[in-house]
Design a protein around this motif. Structure first.
Motif, PDB file in Angstrom:
ATOM      1  N   LEU A  11       1.048  -1.132   0.082  1.00 56.54           N
ATOM      2  CA  LEU A  11       0.330  -0.269  -0.417  1.00 56.54           C
ATOM      3  C   LEU A  11       1.016   1.061  -0.151  1.00 56.54           C
ATOM      4  N   SER A  12       0.244   1.671  -0.826  1.00 57.89           N
ATOM      5  CA  SER A  12       1.824   3.598  -0.949  1.00 57.89           C
ATOM      6  C   SER A  12       0.459   4.571  -1.333  1.00 57.89           C
ATOM      7  N   GLY A  13       0.528   5.383  -0.123  1.00 56.22           N
ATOM      8  CA  GLY A  13      -0.293   7.249  -0.807  1.00 56.22           C
ATOM      9  C   GLY A  13       0.379   8.101  -1.315  1.00 56.22           C
ATOM     10  N   MET A  14       0.176   9.522  -1.766  1.00 52.81           N
ATOM     11  CA  MET A  14       0.229  10.552  -2.066  1.00 52.81           C
ATOM     12  C   MET A  14      -0.336  12.069  -1.973  1.00 52.81           C
ATOM     13  N   ARG A  15       0.800  12.729  -1.293  1.00 54.02           N
ATOM     14  CA  ARG A  15      -0.758  13.650  -1.600  1.00 54.02           C
ATOM     15  C   ARG A  15      -1.292  14.453  -2.637  1.00 54.02           C
ATOM     16  N   PRO A  16      -2.157  14.473  -2.979  1.00 58.29           N
ATOM     17  CA  PRO A  16      -2.588  15.506  -4.280  1.00 58.29           C
ATOM     18  C   PRO A  16      -2.172  16.834  -4.216  1.00 58.29           C
ATOM     19  N   PHE A  43      -2.903   1.884  -4.485  1.00 52.46           N
ATOM     20  CA  PHE A  43      -2.331   3.286  -4.696  1.00 52.46           C
ATOM     21  C   PHE A  43      -3.213   3.936  -4.624  1.00 52.46           C
ATOM     22  N   PHE A  44      -2.905   4.946  -3.783  1.00 52.47           N
ATOM     23  CA  PHE A  44      -4.215   6.237  -3.444  1.00 52.47           C
ATOM     24  C   PHE A  44      -4.124   7.458  -3.504  1.00 52.47           C
ATOM     25  N   ALA A  45      -4.886   8.625  -3.596  1.00 54.16           N
ATOM     26  CA  ALA A  45      -4.128   9.768  -3.893  1.00 54.16           C
ATOM     27  C   ALA A  45      -4.920   9.559  -1.555  1.00 54.16           C
ATOM     28  N   ALA A  46      -4.307  10.628  -1.072  1.00 52.19           N
ATOM     29  CA  ALA A  46      -4.251  10.900   0.146  1.00 52.19           C
ATOM     30  C   ALA A  46      -4.499  12.407   0.306  1.00 52.19           C
ATOM     31  N   ASP A  47      -5.811  11.959   0.050  1.00 53.91           N
ATOM     32  CA  ASP A  47      -6.699  13.756  -0.467  1.00 53.91           C
ATOM     33  C   ASP A  47      -7.224  14.890   1.284  1.00 53.91           C
ATOM     34  N   TRP A  48      -7.517  13.800   2.155  1.00 51.44           N
ATOM     35  CA  TRP A  48      -8.165  13.648   3.410  1.00 51.44           C
ATOM     36  C   TRP A  48      -6.179  14.463   3.909  1.00 51.44           C
ATOM     37  N   HIS A  49      -5.171  13.774   4.040  1.00 52.22           N
ATOM     38  CA  HIS A  49      -3.864  14.268   3.955  1.00 52.22           C
ATOM     39  C   HIS A  49      -3.352  15.727   3.987  1.00 52.22           C
ATOM     40  N   ALA A  50      -4.338  15.711   2.637  1.00 51.94           N
ATOM     41  CA  ALA A  50      -3.835  16.968   1.647  1.00 51.94           C
ATOM     42  C   ALA A  50      -3.967  18.006   2.929  1.00 51.94           C
ATOM     43  N   LEU A 138      -3.472   9.056  10.820  1.00 52.94           N
ATOM     44  CA  LEU A 138      -4.876   8.598   9.838  1.00 52.94           C
ATOM     45  C   LEU A 138      -3.748   7.424   8.574  1.00 52.94           C
ATOM     46  N   GLN A 139      -2.980   8.145   8.670  1.00 52.21           N
ATOM     47  CA  GLN A 139      -1.462   6.993   7.874  1.00 52.21           C
ATOM     48  C   GLN A 139      -2.004   5.619   8.074  1.00 52.21           C
ATOM     49  N   SER A 140      -1.666   5.376   9.709  1.00 48.42           N
ATOM     50  CA  SER A 140      -1.899   4.607  10.366  1.00 48.42           C
ATOM     51  C   SER A 140      -2.682   3.748  10.192  1.00 48.42           C
ATOM     52  N   ALA A 141      -3.998   4.397   9.769  1.00 41.44           N
ATOM     53  CA  ALA A 141      -5.068   3.460   9.778  1.00 41.44           C
ATOM     54  C   ALA A 141      -5.721   3.304   8.431  1.00 41.44           C
ATOM     55  N   ASP A 142      -4.262   4.610   7.645  1.00 46.00           N
ATOM     56  CA  ASP A 142      -4.583   3.701   5.842  1.00 46.00           C
ATOM     57  C   ASP A 142      -4.092   2.195   6.139  1.00 46.00           C
ATOM     58  N   MET A 143      -2.729   2.286   6.964  1.00 45.04           N
ATOM     59  CA  MET A 143      -2.150   0.858   6.567  1.00 45.04           C
ATOM     60  C   MET A 143      -2.794   0.100   7.519  1.00 45.04           C
ATOM     61  N   GLN A 150       3.230  -4.837   3.719  1.00 43.56           N
ATOM     62  CA  GLN A 150       5.056  -3.564   2.728  1.00 43.56           C
ATOM     63  C   GLN A 150       4.516  -2.393   1.861  1.00 43.56           C
ATOM     64  N   VAL A 151       5.156  -1.122   3.016  1.00 41.32           N
ATOM     65  CA  VAL A 151       4.590   0.537   2.581  1.00 41.32           C
ATOM     66  C   VAL A 151       6.314   0.575   2.033  1.00 41.32           C
ATOM     67  N   PRO A 152       5.579   0.815   0.156  1.00 39.72           N
ATOM     68  CA  PRO A 152       7.048   1.227  -0.384  1.00 39.72           C
ATOM     69  C   PRO A 152       7.014   3.135   0.206  1.00 39.72           C
ATOM     70  N   VAL A 153       8.715   3.368   0.830  1.00 40.17           N
ATOM     71  CA  VAL A 153       7.805   5.189   0.758  1.00 40.17           C
ATOM     72  C   VAL A 153       9.458   6.007   0.716  1.00 40.17           C
ATOM     73  N   GLY A 154       9.682   7.079   1.748  1.00 41.26           N
ATOM     74  CA  GLY A 154      10.866   7.541   1.519  1.00 41.26           C
ATOM     75  C   GLY A 154      11.356   7.807   2.474  1.00 41.26           C
ATOM     76  N   ASP A 156      11.621   9.356   5.126  1.00 37.75           N
ATOM     77  CA  ASP A 156      11.188  11.353   5.821  1.00 37.75           C
ATOM     78  C   ASP A 156       9.716  10.180   5.852  1.00 37.75           C
ATOM     79  N   GLN A 157       9.168   8.709   5.711  1.00 31.69           N
ATOM     80  CA  GLN A 157       7.678   8.229   5.969  1.00 31.69           C
ATOM     81  C   GLN A 157       8.232   7.413   7.018  1.00 31.69           C
ATOM     82  N   VAL A 158       9.412   7.494   7.549  1.00 37.28           N
ATOM     83  CA  VAL A 158      10.340   5.475   8.004  1.00 37.28           C
ATOM     84  C   VAL A 158       9.810   6.072   9.614  1.00 37.28           C
TER      85      VAL A 158
HETATM   86  N1  TRP Z   1       1.957  10.653   4.353  1.00 37.00           N
HETATM   87  C1  TRP Z   1       1.995  10.488   2.577  1.00 37.00           C
HETATM   88  C2  TRP Z   1       3.263  11.861   2.794  1.00 37.00           C
HETATM   89  O1  TRP Z   1       3.031  12.778   2.804  1.00 37.00           O
HETATM   90  C3  TRP Z   1       1.274   9.584   2.165  1.00 37.00           C
HETATM   91  C4  TRP Z   1       0.680   9.070   2.723  1.00 37.00           C
HETATM   92  C5  TRP Z   1      -0.534   8.925   3.650  1.00 37.00           C
HETATM   93  C6  TRP Z   1       1.013   7.554   2.558  1.00 37.00           C
HETATM   94  N2  TRP Z   1      -1.119   7.710   3.811  1.00 37.00           N
HETATM   95  C7  TRP Z   1      -0.158   6.264   3.955  1.00 37.00           C
HETATM   96  C8  TRP Z   1       1.743   6.677   2.560  1.00 37.00           C
HETATM   97  C9  TRP Z   1      -0.036   5.566   3.588  1.00 37.00           C
HETATM   98  C10 TRP Z   1       1.756   5.637   2.273  1.00 37.00           C
HETATM   99  C11 TRP Z   1       1.227   4.514   3.172  1.00 37.00           C
HETATM  100  O2  TRP Z   1       3.911  10.760   1.458  1.00 37.00           O
END
Ligand code: TRP
Ligand code: SF4
Length: 404
Positions: A11-16, A43-50, A138-143, A150-154, A156-158
Motif C-alpha cells: 500500500l502506498s499513498g501520495m498527497r494530491p 495506490f491512493f490519492a491521500a486527499d484527507w492528508h492534503a 490517519l496514515q496508520s489507519a490507512d496501512m 509492505q509500504v514503499p515510502v521515502g 522521511d516517512q519511516v
Molecule cells: N503521508 C504520506 C506522504 O505525505 C502519504 C501517505 C498517506 C501514505 N497515507 C499513506 C504513504 C499510507 C504510505 C502509506 O507522502
C-alpha cells in the motif's frame, strides 16, 4: 471474508499536490510500476492528508487528484492489476482512525519528527491543527485498514510506519488476547517476588500509558534476567508488556527501495517550490529548453575552462540517464575542457525526450477521456472499500462494537 497475506500486499499513498515531475517519476512511480508485477498493490490519492496542512485550499483537491492519477497511469501503473483509489471515498478509514485515536497516547504523536519540526517553525505565529497532529495516525489507519505488510515510502516517512507498528501492537494487545491471558499473566507477575513484580508493573504501565520505549526495553531485560520462570510464564510476561495476543492488525514494514534520486535542474531537491522541475509528460521543446538553460559547474566560464562534474547538476542527470560509456566520456571531456556544456547536455535531452514519449502518449489517451479515468478510480475505490470493510468488521468484533 477474504483472507489476506500481508507480506504480499503493498500500500502506498501520495498527497494530491497536482501534476508530477521527473523527481516523482524516478523516485516513486518507476518503483510502483515494478512492484505491481510482484505484489498485490493498492495506490491512493491521500486527499484527507492534503487537508491536514492545506485546509484552506480544499477546492484544489479534485483537480490535483485527477491530474496526479493520470500521471500514475501515464507512467505505466496498470489499472488492470493494481487498485487505484481515493482516500476520502472510503469513510471506514475515518472510522478506524477514530477508534485508533482512543487507544493512542497523545505523546506518541507529539514525538513524531515532522510534527516537532513544524511546531518549531510555527512557534507562536500560528497554531497547528488537531488534524495535523493526528495525521500520522490517519496514515496508520490507512496501512492497518488494508492489513498491508509492505509500504514503499521515502526515508522521511519511516517514523510514520514505526508509529503504525506501535499502534497495531497496542491494538492487538488490547483486543487480541486469548481468553484467560490476562489472569495468567497476572499470576506470573506474582511469581516474580515482591520487588521485581512491582518494578515490572511500574515499567509496563509507563510504557503503555506514555509509550516510553526505554521503559519497555528495561522491562524486557528484567524478564529475561529471571531464571526461575517457566518458559510459558516468560512468554506471557513479555507478551503482556506489548501485547502479542492474537494478531488482528498485522504490523506494516517500510519498503525502502533503491531508487534513483533525480535532483532538480539546479541540483537542489526537485520541487514545485524551488522552480527547478521538469514536469512529467513535458513536450520535447520544453525539455530541450529546460536542459539547455540548466546551470553547470560555475568554474566553467569559457569553453577553455576545465570543469568538475561533481560540481555540476548535469552530471547528476547523466547518472540517471546515461550508460557507462557516455558517463566516462562526460568525465573525460569535462575535466579536459574537451567539449562545451551544450554538447554535454545533448544526450540528456535525447534520453528525456525518448523516455517521456510513451508517457505523453498514454497521458493523452486518458486526458481525452476523463470519464475513463473516473471509472478506473470508481472501480478501484469499490474494490479497496471492500477490503477495508472486511477489516472493520474484524475490528468492531474484537472491540465488542458489533452488538447491533
Ligand atoms: N503521508 C504520506 C506522504 O505525505 C502519504 C501517505 C498517506 C501514505 N497515507 C499513506 C504513504 C499510507 C504510505 C502509506 O507522502
Ligand atoms: Fe557540467 Fe557537462 Fe559542462 Fe562539465 S561539461 S560542467 S559535466 S555540463
Amino acid at each position: 471474508m477474504s483472507s489476506v497475506d500481508p507480506q504480499r500486499r503493498v500500500l502506498s499513498g501520495m498527497r494530491p499536490t497536482g501534476r508530477l515531475h521527473l523527481g516523482h517519476y524516478h523516485g516513486v512511480l518507476k518503483n510502483w510500476v515494478k512492484l505491481q508485477h510482484e505484489y498485490d498493490c493498492f495506490f491512493f490519492a491521500a486527499d484527507w492528508h492534503a487537508l491536514s496542512s492545506r485546509y484552506e485550499n480544499s477546492n484544489d483537491i479534485a483537480g490535483h487528484s485527477l491530474d496526479m492519477i493520470i500521471d500514475w497511469l501515464a507512467a505505466g501503473v496498470n489499472p488492470g492489476t493494481t487498485t487505484l483509489f481515493v482516500q476520502s471515498r472510503i469513510p471506514e478509514l475515518a472510522e478506524l482512525h477514530l477508534l485508533l485515536s482512543m487507544i493512542t497516547p497523545q505523546a506518541w504523536l507529539e514525538r513524531v519528527p515532522s510534527y516537532k519540526d513544524l511546531k518549531e517553525k510555527l512557534r507562536d505565529s500560528e497554531n497547528s491543527t488537531l488534524g495535523f497532529l493526528a495525521y500520522p495516525l490517519l496514515q496508520s489507519a490507512d496501512m492497518l485498514a488494508f492489513r498491508a505488510g509492505q509500504v514503499p515510502v521515502g526515508a522521511d516517512q519511516v517514523a510514520h510506519i514505526e508509529l503504525a507498528r506501535e499502534v497495531s501492537r497496542r491494538f492487538n494487545h488490547l483486543y487480541g488476547r486469548e481468553a484467560g491471558f490476562e489472569a495468567n499473566a497476572e499470576l506470573a507477575i506474582k511469581k516474580l517476588g515482591k520487588k521485581v513484580s512491582g518494578l515490572y508493573s511500574q515499567l509496563r504501565s509507563t510504557y503503555l500509558s506514555h509509550g516510553d520505549v526505554e521503559a519497555l526495553a528495561t522491562a524486557q531485560a528484567l524478564v529475561k534476567e529471571q531464571n526461575n520462570l517457566t518458559l510459558a510464564d516468560r512468554e506471557r510476561l513479555l507478551g503482556y508488556l506489548e501485547g502479542t495476543g492474537k494478531t488482528i492488525l498485522p504490523e506494516p514494514m517500510e519498503m525502502l527501495s533503491d531508487v534513483s534520486r533525480l535532483p532538480g535542474l539546479d541540483g537542489q531537491k526537485m520541487s514545485k517550490s524551488h522552480d527547478n522541475l521538469i514536469p512529467l509528460r513535458a513536450e520535447p521543446d520544453e525539455i530541450e529548453k529546460k536542459v539547455r538553460t540548466m546551470p553547470t559547474d560555475p568554474a566553467r566560464i569559457r569553453l577553455t575552462d576545465a570543469g568538475n562534474p561533481d560540481k555540476c547538476p548535469v552530471w547528476q542527470f547523466h547518472l540517471t540517464y546515461s550508460d557507462e560509456t557516455t558517463q566516462e566520456r562526460v568525465q573525460q571531456q569535462c575535466r579536459s575542457a574537451g567539449w562545451g556544456c551544450l554538447e554535454c547536455k545533448q544526450p540528456i535531452i535525447d534520453a528525456v525526450i525518448a523516455e517521456q514519449q510513451p508517457i505523453r502518449e498514454r497521458a493523452q489517451q486518458y486526458e481525452s477521456n476523463r470519464d475513463l479515468v473516473r471509472s478506473i478510480i470508481a472501480e478501484g475505490t469499490d474494490k479497496a472499500r471492500e477490503e477495508v470493510r472486511d477489516t472493520l468488521e474484524i475490528v468492531r468484533e474484537a472491540m465488542g462494537l458489533d452488538y447491533l
